[in-house]
Design a protein around this motif. Structure first.
Motif, PDB file in Angstrom:
ATOM      1  N   LEU A 110      -5.241 -21.191  -5.132  1.00 18.20           N
ATOM      2  CA  LEU A 110      -5.812 -22.535  -5.188  1.00 18.20           C
ATOM      3  C   LEU A 110      -4.707 -23.570  -5.025  1.00 18.20           C
ATOM      4  O   LEU A 110      -3.596 -23.372  -5.523  1.00 18.20           O
ATOM      5  CB  LEU A 110      -6.523 -22.748  -6.524  1.00 18.20           C
ATOM      6  CG  LEU A 110      -7.786 -21.917  -6.761  1.00 18.20           C
ATOM      7  CD1 LEU A 110      -8.336 -22.181  -8.138  1.00 18.20           C
ATOM      8  CD2 LEU A 110      -8.835 -22.200  -5.698  1.00 18.20           C
ATOM      9  N   PRO A 111      -4.987 -24.701  -4.384  1.00 19.26           N
ATOM     10  CA  PRO A 111      -6.238 -25.050  -3.707  1.00 19.26           C
ATOM     11  C   PRO A 111      -6.341 -24.347  -2.357  1.00 19.26           C
ATOM     12  O   PRO A 111      -5.345 -23.866  -1.815  1.00 19.26           O
ATOM     13  CB  PRO A 111      -6.111 -26.557  -3.518  1.00 19.26           C
ATOM     14  CG  PRO A 111      -4.631 -26.773  -3.360  1.00 19.26           C
ATOM     15  CD  PRO A 111      -3.980 -25.778  -4.285  1.00 19.26           C
ATOM     16  N   PHE A 112      -7.537 -24.285  -1.814  1.00 17.92           N
ATOM     17  CA  PHE A 112      -7.743 -23.695  -0.500  1.00 17.92           C
ATOM     18  C   PHE A 112      -7.149 -24.636   0.547  1.00 17.92           C
ATOM     19  O   PHE A 112      -7.618 -25.755   0.717  1.00 17.92           O
ATOM     20  CB  PHE A 112      -9.228 -23.491  -0.235  1.00 17.92           C
ATOM     21  CG  PHE A 112      -9.919 -22.702  -1.313  1.00 17.92           C
ATOM     22  CD1 PHE A 112      -9.407 -21.490  -1.745  1.00 17.92           C
ATOM     23  CD2 PHE A 112     -11.087 -23.166  -1.899  1.00 17.92           C
ATOM     24  CE1 PHE A 112     -10.035 -20.752  -2.740  1.00 17.92           C
ATOM     25  CE2 PHE A 112     -11.728 -22.438  -2.888  1.00 17.92           C
ATOM     26  CZ  PHE A 112     -11.202 -21.231  -3.316  1.00 17.92           C
ATOM     27  N   ASP A 113      -6.102 -24.176   1.225  1.00 15.90           N
ATOM     28  CA  ASP A 113      -5.381 -25.080   2.125  1.00 15.90           C
ATOM     29  C   ASP A 113      -5.098 -24.488   3.493  1.00 15.90           C
ATOM     30  O   ASP A 113      -4.355 -25.060   4.279  1.00 15.90           O
ATOM     31  CB  ASP A 113      -4.073 -25.533   1.477  1.00 15.90           C
ATOM     32  CG  ASP A 113      -3.176 -24.382   1.073  1.00 15.90           C
ATOM     33  OD1 ASP A 113      -3.537 -23.210   1.341  1.00 15.90           O
ATOM     34  OD2 ASP A 113      -2.113 -24.639   0.484  1.00 15.90           O
ATOM     35  N   VAL A 114      -5.682 -23.315   3.775  1.00 13.77           N
ATOM     36  CA  VAL A 114      -5.589 -22.744   5.125  1.00 13.77           C
ATOM     37  C   VAL A 114      -7.000 -22.421   5.588  1.00 13.77           C
ATOM     38  O   VAL A 114      -7.931 -22.258   4.778  1.00 13.77           O
ATOM     39  CB  VAL A 114      -4.694 -21.487   5.168  1.00 13.77           C
ATOM     40  CG1 VAL A 114      -3.262 -21.832   4.785  1.00 13.77           C
ATOM     41  CG2 VAL A 114      -5.244 -20.399   4.257  1.00 13.77           C
ATOM     42  N   SER A 117      -9.032 -19.333   3.999  1.00 15.66           N
ATOM     43  CA  SER A 117      -9.549 -19.488   2.638  1.00 15.66           C
ATOM     44  C   SER A 117     -10.579 -20.605   2.542  1.00 15.66           C
ATOM     45  O   SER A 117     -11.558 -20.496   1.799  1.00 15.66           O
ATOM     46  CB  SER A 117      -8.405 -19.730   1.653  1.00 15.66           C
ATOM     47  OG  SER A 117      -7.696 -20.913   1.953  1.00 15.66           O
ATOM     48  N   ILE A 118     -10.398 -21.672   3.312  1.00 13.94           N
ATOM     49  CA  ILE A 118     -11.391 -22.751   3.329  1.00 13.94           C
ATOM     50  C   ILE A 118     -12.730 -22.226   3.832  1.00 13.94           C
ATOM     51  O   ILE A 118     -13.789 -22.485   3.239  1.00 13.94           O
ATOM     52  CB  ILE A 118     -10.910 -23.919   4.196  1.00 13.94           C
ATOM     53  CG1 ILE A 118      -9.696 -24.601   3.547  1.00 13.94           C
ATOM     54  CG2 ILE A 118     -12.032 -24.934   4.411  1.00 13.94           C
ATOM     55  CD1 ILE A 118      -8.999 -25.597   4.453  1.00 13.94           C
ATOM     56  N   GLY A 122     -14.470 -22.247   0.576  1.00 14.60           N
ATOM     57  CA  GLY A 122     -14.478 -23.695   0.420  1.00 14.60           C
ATOM     58  C   GLY A 122     -15.753 -24.268  -0.159  1.00 14.60           C
ATOM     59  O   GLY A 122     -15.733 -25.333  -0.769  1.00 14.60           O
TER      60      GLY A 122
END
Length: 216
Positions: A110-114, A117-118, A122
């Motif tokens: 976390l956070p979802f930033d790629v 993962s988004i 997300g």
């Protein structure tokens, strides 16, 4: 890879490496993003694991000595169905998994930033529900975590953090960092072509031999 690609059809060589050391091995598929999103692919992993237990005796295996292993996104799935009790409970097999191993796994991202993962997580109302670290518990099956120090896809911090959390809670967890190995190396070393890079296969099978009572 990344919850959105990959197939069991390309991992026969990894299964053969484990089978050659005395294990009965099943390589399942799970539905991929964007066809599905969290938690469906984890539910698929739980269902596949329970399904293996139903038929493994036909192949000389023992469902009372079942372990799960995954690399990268597969390691995330393996840890989620091992640590978050709800998934195996939902398929009627709450105590089926006796040991779990993860190679280069994302456990605290976390956070979802790629994009991967988004796209996979997300839309989750409570992002903590996606994180293996959040479900670390003292009474979990024994865990083994391996990671390369040169991994720039999933940093080795994920393994370090999960091991630390498990140990702080009193759980059974072993971790090993492999100097200079990258993300792909952790599973590539199962191949005879790359096995001399690091003893990952021996370390994983040694762990399962101790935890499951299988010869390695």
């Amino acid at each position: 890879g990344g919850w959105d690609s990959g197939s069991k059809d390309v991992y026969g060589w990894a299964a053969q490496a484990l089978a050659a050391r005395g294990f009965v091995v099943a390589v399942p598929d799970y539905r991929l993003v964007p066809e599905v999103v969290f938690p469906t692919f984890i539910e698929d992993a739980a269902a596949a694991t329970a399904g293996v237990a139903e038929v493994v005796a036909e192949y000389g295996g023992d469902p009372a000595r079942l372990g799960v292993l995954g690399h990268s996104a597969g390691a995330h799935l393996a840890m989620m169905i091992t640590l978050d009790r709800r998934y195996m409970e939902a398929v009627g097999a709450p105590d089926l998994i006796r040991a779990a191993a993860g190679l280069a796994g994302p456990y605290d991202f976390l956070p979802f930033d790629v994009a991967s993962s988004i796209n996979a997580f997300g839309g989750t109302p409570d992002p903590l529900q996606t994180q293996p670290l959040h479900f670390a518990r003292a009474d979990a099956p024994p865990l083994w975590l391996g990671h390369g120090t040169a991994d720039v896809v999933v940093h080795d911090e994920d393994t370090i953090l999960l091991e630390a959390r498990m140990r702080a809670l009193g759980g059974a967890c072993e971790a090993k960092l492999y100097p200079g190995l990258n993300h792909a190396d952790l599973i590539a070393t199962f191949s005879p072509l790359f096995r001399n890079k690091a003893p990952v296969l021996a370390d994983v099978t040694g762990f399962f031999a101790r935890g499951l009572g299988r010869p390695a």
